[in-house]
Design an enzyme around this catalytic site. Structure first.
Site, PDB file in Angstrom:
ATOM      1  N   HIS A  18       0.877  -1.184   0.000  1.00  8.79           N
ATOM      2  CA  HIS A  18       0.000   0.000   0.000  1.00  8.79           C
ATOM      3  C   HIS A  18       0.909   1.228   0.000  1.00  8.79           C
ATOM      4  CE1 HIS A  18       0.813   0.694   4.235  1.00  8.79           C
ATOM      5  NE2 HIS A  18       0.394  -0.526   4.545  1.00  8.79           N
ATOM      6  N   HIS A  21       3.895   1.798   2.394  1.00  6.45           N
ATOM      7  CA  HIS A  21       5.153   1.069   2.201  1.00  6.45           C
ATOM      8  C   HIS A  21       6.146   1.850   1.352  1.00  6.45           C
ATOM      9  CE1 HIS A  21       2.668  -2.699   3.055  1.00  6.45           C
ATOM     10  NE2 HIS A  21       3.566  -2.615   4.018  1.00  6.45           N
ATOM     11  N   CYS A 124      -0.213  -9.489  21.879  1.00  5.44           N
ATOM     12  CA  CYS A 124      -0.967  -8.989  20.715  1.00  5.44           C
ATOM     13  C   CYS A 124      -0.596  -9.854  19.516  1.00  5.44           C
ATOM     14  CB  CYS A 124      -0.642  -7.524  20.426  1.00  5.44           C
ATOM     15  SG  CYS A 124      -1.368  -7.017  18.840  1.00  5.44           S
ATOM     16  N   CYS A 143      -4.997  -3.392  21.501  1.00  8.28           N
ATOM     17  CA  CYS A 143      -3.826  -2.871  20.790  1.00  8.28           C
ATOM     18  C   CYS A 143      -4.231  -1.698  19.900  1.00  8.28           C
ATOM     19  CB  CYS A 143      -3.187  -3.972  19.936  1.00  8.28           C
ATOM     20  SG  CYS A 143      -1.917  -3.291  18.848  1.00  8.28           S
ATOM     21  N   HIS A 146      -3.662  -2.439  16.097  1.00  5.66           N
ATOM     22  CA  HIS A 146      -4.432  -3.483  15.401  1.00  5.66           C
ATOM     23  C   HIS A 146      -5.901  -3.536  15.791  1.00  5.66           C
ATOM     24  CE1 HIS A 146      -0.204  -4.721  14.974  1.00  5.66           C
ATOM     25  NE2 HIS A 146      -0.606  -4.966  13.751  1.00  5.66           N
ATOM     26  N   LYS A 296      -7.793  -2.001   6.065  1.00  4.25           N
ATOM     27  CA  LYS A 296      -8.718  -2.723   5.189  1.00  4.25           C
ATOM     28  C   LYS A 296     -10.142  -2.596   5.695  1.00  4.25           C
ATOM     29  CE  LYS A 296      -5.653  -5.940   3.010  1.00  4.25           C
ATOM     30  NZ  LYS A 296      -4.731  -6.900   3.594  1.00  4.25           N
TER      31      LYS A 296
HETATM   32  N1  MSP Z   1       8.044  -6.731   8.790  1.00  2.07           N
HETATM   33  C1  MSP Z   1       8.151  -5.597   9.629  1.00  2.07           C
HETATM   34  C2  MSP Z   1       9.479  -4.907   9.451  1.00  2.07           C
HETATM   35  C3  MSP Z   1      10.687  -5.746   9.746  1.00  2.07           C
HETATM   36  S1  MSP Z   1      12.157  -4.850   9.480  1.00  2.07           S
HETATM   37  C4  MSP Z   1      13.333  -5.832  10.102  1.00  2.07           C
HETATM   38  C5  MSP Z   1       7.033  -4.604   9.322  1.00  2.07           C
HETATM   39  N2  MSP Z   1       6.419  -4.732   8.154  1.00  2.07           N
HETATM   40  S2  MSP Z   1       5.254  -3.755   7.632  1.00  2.07           S
HETATM   41  O1  MSP Z   1       4.854  -4.270   6.363  1.00  2.07           O
HETATM   42  O2  MSP Z   1       4.244  -3.620   8.627  1.00  2.07           O
HETATM   43  O3  MSP Z   1       5.925  -2.356   7.443  1.00  2.07           O
HETATM   44  C6  MSP Z   1       7.025  -2.189   6.583  1.00  2.07           C
HETATM   45  C7  MSP Z   1       7.468  -0.733   6.589  1.00  2.07           C
HETATM   46  O4  MSP Z   1       6.414   0.066   6.063  1.00  2.07           O
HETATM   47  C8  MSP Z   1       7.780  -0.190   7.970  1.00  2.07           C
HETATM   48  O5  MSP Z   1       8.849   0.717   7.936  1.00  2.07           O
HETATM   49  C9  MSP Z   1       6.513   0.541   8.339  1.00  2.07           C
HETATM   50  O6  MSP Z   1       6.689   1.576   9.256  1.00  2.07           O
HETATM   51  C10 MSP Z   1       6.143   1.101   6.987  1.00  2.07           C
HETATM   52  N3  MSP Z   1       4.738   1.448   6.912  1.00  2.07           N
HETATM   53  C11 MSP Z   1       3.667   0.622   6.959  1.00  2.07           C
HETATM   54  N4  MSP Z   1       2.537   1.383   6.890  1.00  2.07           N
HETATM   55  C12 MSP Z   1       2.877   2.687   6.797  1.00  2.07           C
HETATM   56  C13 MSP Z   1       2.177   3.888   6.612  1.00  2.07           C
HETATM   57  N5  MSP Z   1       0.858   3.946   6.544  1.00  2.07           N
HETATM   58  N6  MSP Z   1       2.902   5.011   6.457  1.00  2.07           N
HETATM   59  C14 MSP Z   1       4.283   5.016   6.448  1.00  2.07           C
HETATM   60  N7  MSP Z   1       4.962   3.905   6.634  1.00  2.07           N
HETATM   61  C15 MSP Z   1       4.294   2.739   6.860  1.00  2.07           C
HETATM   62  O7  MSP Z   1       6.794  -3.740  10.148  1.00  2.07           O
END
Ligand code: MSP
Length: 472
Positions: A18, A21, A124, A143, A146, A296
């Site tokens: 999304h 990321h 959690c 949480c 979540h 979602k």
């Molecule tokens: N798998 C773990 C990270 C492990 S690193 C050793 C994780 N995954 S995640 O998919 O939830 O997030 C991946 C990255 O995307 C993280 O840096 C997280 O902060 C970032 N983001 C996820 N959603 C986000 C937003 N809505 N906005 C900005 N960054 C976001 O955490």
């Protein structure tokens, strides 16, 4: 020339990318390109986090095998970062057998700091971690990330003795040996460190099967964070390869939601392994959709492919690097995105390029000035300090000044009055200003800046289609 190792958080593959990321990648890639521009050697990791219960359950829901499911989603992340123009050099998947073997080696090396114990506490399933009684109370048993109630869990697990390293981590954070950015997060991390109990680093196989087995104990699987954090060094070959050429990382980019893992568990692991700590951990804010967290269940998740398809990679990167503040939570809306594209990218930058190229072509002007390749100190300072949205603002000011200069110096009047020398001098200065600005823009907008270089190669040729086609 320095060796610069840059890392990004590895996203979970329990879904597709999304727009949130994109943040790690936009920031890390801009920093990587800037470093290459100033002559440093860059190694840049990206990857996917593929273990854990959430992923296992999602795969089951989808009717695919877990491996099929993670293969598919990992490929989607890879496709996304390719489309975003991210120049990573190494890609790690935590289901890679090599990563898993190395991860088990890391566990063995940490064994003197690991013990087995029974634990009863609040857990959690979303975060895949136990929370303290205090945290559970503060969050009223739910949480906040979540929106799920914490569950009571009683398990026999392995624990990592964070207490062995607390004092040293504290010193490293306080002294800036491991710089945490933005600065205001430093205090927050020091407080969390103070409160942090030893962390549970495994799960019984009865609870979790999709993970790296604990070496020497078939009844336990590694906690997802030990597995995930290891990626930053296993991808360099650790412990089979001497990684000192690249490690410690110059910058690790993560979202603020996962800073605590990188500021507490990660340095403890590195200290246990006798490795130096990363020089900087840059934690960015969250991208919100219309002021709300994307989820979602709310139905407001924005697909980055739709955003990329609308106006291409430069427009995407423009919005996420300038209008999403580097360190604070910021909003994405389609309306804001369209406005930024039309009013700024197309009007300010696109028009500037078009006006200058057309004037040069009409008046047979070739660019013959030596381009000043020295980047302004102010720009470098902002880039070196990871103040990307401010650096972008600085460059944009230069673009606006150039547009203003064209209006004031009116090269078309000089042409009309036959003031050939004056016209040439005026155009040389304006084009030189544009190309210097374009150089500063190149880490942010790689495609557009390459096109601008091609337009102003001799003979100067205006693009057949504007650099950014306006939609309103
Ligand atoms: N798998 C773990 C990270 C492990 S690193 C050793 C994780 N995954 S995640 O998919 O939830 O997030 C991946 C990255 O995307 C993280 O840096 C997280 O902060 C970032 N983001 C996820 N959603 C986000 C937003 N809505 N906005 C900005 N960054 C976001 O955490």
């Amino acid at each position: 020339m320095k060796n610069i190792y840059i890392t990004t958080a590895i996203p979970y593959v329990n879904g597709v990318p999304h727009i949130g990321h994109a943040m790690d990648y936009c920031l890390a890639d801009t920093f990587a390109r800037y470093n290459k521009m100033v002559g440093n050697a860059v190694r840049f990791q990206a990857g996917t986090d593929e273990h854990g219960n959430k992923i296992f359950l999602k795969a089951r829901e989808s009717g695919k095998t877990t491996q099929e499911y993670v293969d598919e989603n990992s490929a989607k992340f890879q496709e996304f970062i390719h489309k975003l123009g991210v120049e990573y050099t190494d890609y790690v998947r935590t289901t890679d057998p090599k990563h898993q073997d190395r991860c088990q080696e890391i566990w063995r090396k940490l064994e003197s700091h690991i013990y087995k114990a029974k634990y009863d506490g609040w857990y959690c399933t979303g975060c895949e971690r136990f929370v303290t009684e205090k945290e559970c109370e503060e969050n009223h048993g739910v949480c906040p990330d979540h929106q799920k109630p914490y569950e009571q869990l009683s398990e026999e697990n392995y624990y990592f003795r964070i207490s062995d390293f607390k004092e040293d981590i504290k010193k490293a954070i306080e002294s800036g040996e491991m710089l945490i950015l933005p600065d205001f997060r430093k205090k927050e991390m020091l407080r969390l460190l103070e409160e942090s109990p030893d962390v549970s680093v495994s799960r019984p196989v009865s609870q979790l099967t999709w993970g790296v087995p604990v070496p020497g104990d078939d009844s336990q699987v590694m906690y997802v964070w030990i597995d995930a954090l290891s990626n930053y060094i296993t991808v360099l070959g650790y412990p089979d390869v001497d990684i000192s050429e690249w490690w410690p990382a110059a910058a690790q980019f993560v979202g603020k939601d996962i800073l605590r893992f990188h500021a507490i568990i990660w340095p403890a692991m590195l200290m246990g392994l006798g490795l130096p700590l990363p020089k900087t951990i840059v934690s960015h804010g969250m991208v919100l959709a219309d002021g709300q967290k994307m989820s979602k269940s709310i139905g407001n998740v924005i697909d980055p492919m739709d955003v990329l398809e609308r106006h291409g990679i430069d427009a995407f990167r423009y919005y996420f690097l300038r209008h999403i503040d580097t360190f604070a939570d910021s909003d994405f809306t389609w309306e804001k995105y369209e406005n930024a594209y039309n009013n700024e990218l197309a009007n300010d930058y696109g028009n500037l390029v078009q006006r200058l190229a057309t004037l040069a072509m009409k008046n047979n002007i070739t660019f013959n000035k030596e381009l000043d390749a020295v980047l302004p100190d102010e720009y470098c300072k902002l880039m070196d300090n990871y103040e990307f949205s401010k650096a972008f603002d600085y460059v944009w000011e230069k673009i606006q000044q150039l547009n203003q200069r064209i209006d004031e110096e009116k090269p078309w009047s000089l042409a009309k009055n036959g003031e050939v020398d004056k016209l040439d001098e005026c155009m040389q200065n304006l084009i030189s200003g544009l190309l210097s600005t374009n150089m500063m823009l190149s880490p942010f907008l790689p495609n557009a800046s390459e096109k601008v270089c091609a337009i102003f190669a001799n003979p100067i040729t205006p693009p057949e289609e504007p650099l950014f086609v306006k939609t309103k």
